[in-house]
Design a protein around this motif. Sequence first.
Motif, PDB file in Angstrom:
ATOM      1  N   HIS A 410     -14.374 -28.529  26.782  1.00 51.16           N
ATOM      2  CA  HIS A 410     -15.298 -28.387  27.906  1.00 51.16           C
ATOM      3  C   HIS A 410     -14.633 -27.719  29.099  1.00 51.16           C
ATOM      4  O   HIS A 410     -13.424 -27.835  29.300  1.00 51.16           O
ATOM      5  CB  HIS A 410     -15.913 -29.735  28.300  1.00 51.16           C
ATOM      6  CG  HIS A 410     -14.901 -30.780  28.638  1.00 51.16           C
ATOM      7  ND1 HIS A 410     -14.285 -30.861  29.856  1.00 51.16           N
ATOM      8  CD2 HIS A 410     -14.386 -31.786  27.888  1.00 51.16           C
ATOM      9  CE1 HIS A 410     -13.446 -31.874  29.862  1.00 51.16           C
ATOM     10  NE2 HIS A 410     -13.476 -32.445  28.674  1.00 51.16           N
ATOM     11  N   VAL A 411     -15.452 -26.992  29.832  1.00 54.04           N
ATOM     12  CA  VAL A 411     -14.996 -26.395  31.100  1.00 54.04           C
ATOM     13  C   VAL A 411     -15.992 -26.851  32.170  1.00 54.04           C
ATOM     14  O   VAL A 411     -17.138 -27.197  31.860  1.00 54.04           O
ATOM     15  CB  VAL A 411     -14.968 -24.848  31.038  1.00 54.04           C
ATOM     16  CG1 VAL A 411     -13.975 -24.348  30.013  1.00 54.04           C
ATOM     17  CG2 VAL A 411     -16.351 -24.274  30.769  1.00 54.04           C
ATOM     18  N   THR A 412     -15.538 -26.885  33.418  1.00 52.80           N
ATOM     19  CA  THR A 412     -16.408 -27.341  34.507  1.00 52.80           C
ATOM     20  C   THR A 412     -16.585 -26.233  35.545  1.00 52.80           C
ATOM     21  O   THR A 412     -15.627 -25.507  35.830  1.00 52.80           O
ATOM     22  CB  THR A 412     -15.816 -28.606  35.171  1.00 52.80           C
ATOM     23  OG1 THR A 412     -15.554 -29.547  34.130  1.00 52.80           O
ATOM     24  CG2 THR A 412     -16.786 -29.241  36.153  1.00 52.80           C
ATOM     25  N   ASP A 413     -17.804 -26.137  36.069  1.00 54.25           N
ATOM     26  CA  ASP A 413     -18.136 -25.166  37.121  1.00 54.25           C
ATOM     27  C   ASP A 413     -17.701 -23.752  36.771  1.00 54.25           C
ATOM     28  O   ASP A 413     -17.146 -23.032  37.593  1.00 54.25           O
ATOM     29  CB  ASP A 413     -17.488 -25.594  38.462  1.00 54.25           C
ATOM     30  CG  ASP A 413     -18.088 -26.905  38.941  1.00 54.25           C
ATOM     31  OD1 ASP A 413     -19.270 -27.156  38.627  1.00 54.25           O
ATOM     32  OD2 ASP A 413     -17.378 -27.684  39.599  1.00 54.25           O
ATOM     33  N   ALA A 414     -17.910 -23.354  35.537  1.00 57.01           N
ATOM     34  CA  ALA A 414     -17.543 -22.000  35.122  1.00 57.01           C
ATOM     35  C   ALA A 414     -18.811 -21.218  34.832  1.00 57.01           C
ATOM     36  O   ALA A 414     -19.852 -21.806  34.526  1.00 57.01           O
ATOM     37  CB  ALA A 414     -16.667 -22.060  33.890  1.00 57.01           C
ATOM     38  N   ASP A 415     -18.703 -19.910  34.933  1.00 56.99           N
ATOM     39  CA  ASP A 415     -19.860 -19.065  34.723  1.00 56.99           C
ATOM     40  C   ASP A 415     -19.997 -18.751  33.220  1.00 56.99           C
ATOM     41  O   ASP A 415     -19.646 -17.661  32.788  1.00 56.99           O
ATOM     42  CB  ASP A 415     -19.657 -17.791  35.565  1.00 56.99           C
ATOM     43  CG  ASP A 415     -20.832 -16.845  35.430  1.00 56.99           C
ATOM     44  OD1 ASP A 415     -21.931 -17.324  35.062  1.00 56.99           O
ATOM     45  OD2 ASP A 415     -20.641 -15.640  35.672  1.00 56.99           O
TER      46      ASP A 415
END
Length: 439
Positions: A410-415
């Motif tokens: 998971h990644v957070t606040d990414a486009d």
Amino acid sequence: MSEPKKLFIKTYGCQMNVYDSERMAEALGGQGYVETKSPDEADMILLNTCHIREKAAEKVYSELGRFKGLKADKPDLKIGVAGCVAQAEGEEIMRRQPLVDLVVGPQSYHRLPEMEAKTRTGEKALDTDFPEEDKFEKLKNRPKAKRGPTAFLTVQEGCDKFCAFCVVPYTRGAEVSRPADRIIREAQDLVERGVREITLLGQNVNAYHGAGPNGDMTLAGLIWELNKVDGLERIRFTTSHPNDMDDALIEAHGTCEKLMPYLHLPVQSGSDKILKRMNRSHTAESYLRLIERIRAARPDILMSGDFIVGFPEETEEDFQATLDLVEEVKYGYAYSFKYSTRPGTPAAERPQVEAEVADERLQRLQAMITRHQRVIQDAMVGQTVSVLFEKPGRQPGQMVGKSEYLHAVHVTDADVASGDLRKVRVKSSGANSLGGELI
Ligand code: 5AD
Ligand code: SF4
């Protein structure tokens, strides 16, 4: 226009059942059904059952019993049983549970529309034949609906191996491969609908030998053909038998860029005595040498497997041999089960291992597997992986997808959007997933 009828499908068991349920929903879509997530509002309830676990049939009967009230309130409600329990039990299901209107085996799903129509006249419909036709080709009612980035595609069904513990050869029948051109067309269609990763399914997928333009094609040949499909980014396949891992398939793991470095290759036991009694026709040593060759072709491949503990006449020494094999391979994922009898299979008649002994072995095996899994997952921290993003995560702003090794990332606040394939630097390793940042 009349209200569409509502269909509720409950799917048990393997990925092939997931794929089959999608096809059944599409086929009944042609009869005016739309899917619902609530059995209460359904006009038809279908249980797509699995027979691999213990007491599978009993569980289906108790689930069916729960629909009694629904059917009393709504006499037009049709109830069907599909899948491997339907195949194994057949007519018996309607005898034991008269509220069932329809019983359909896995090889007869293309007949579902006629069968549904028959139930509408108040008759019961039963079909558990093994017809010689491509049921998926007949299930042509495919709306061009948009799909998520990953999909299953069944290429082969059935099994001729007859492992002594397994019901699959009886419930899914003999091995049959679909012709290559139909699979490739279906893959192209999936890609047009947004799919970027396809997992080829078969009970014995690496024994695939479907008709191709120049005679039979192997799984490696099929994978190379799919590698040419524009827009398809990733190919996986499951489940494989060690004896059908041919040289071309091993080599493809090193050379075919869309084939992902993950292989599910069940061994079941590390004891040659038990493997023989399981009718597995490979030894622990031949399996280990095979993995050496696969790792020589693709050093970073992540191995996954299935194990059965407490198979009839398994001694502590036999079980130790399984632990030794696991210690040597180090699986990134593994599924382990306590042996349980399947009536009609050869092992069901043999002297059984005591339940407490099997329980204790299962715990030891699972502890070892979990330890390896942890080490392998944690070792991803600091590495760059490619992630196919699928959906929002549980935390706000999160997006999750799978790495090439099938770890959730998971990644957070990414486009990023669903369907994006991006490079990610792994920063952390949690309970069941990795966390990272886009590069
Ligand atoms: N008991 C326990 N596990 C079983 N499996 C299949 N049949 C049985 C059984 N009778 C396991 C095998 C197989 C996986 C799908 O389920 O490990 O690979
Ligand atoms: Fe069952 Fe797999 Fe053995 Fe076939 S190869 S009999 S599906 S365990």
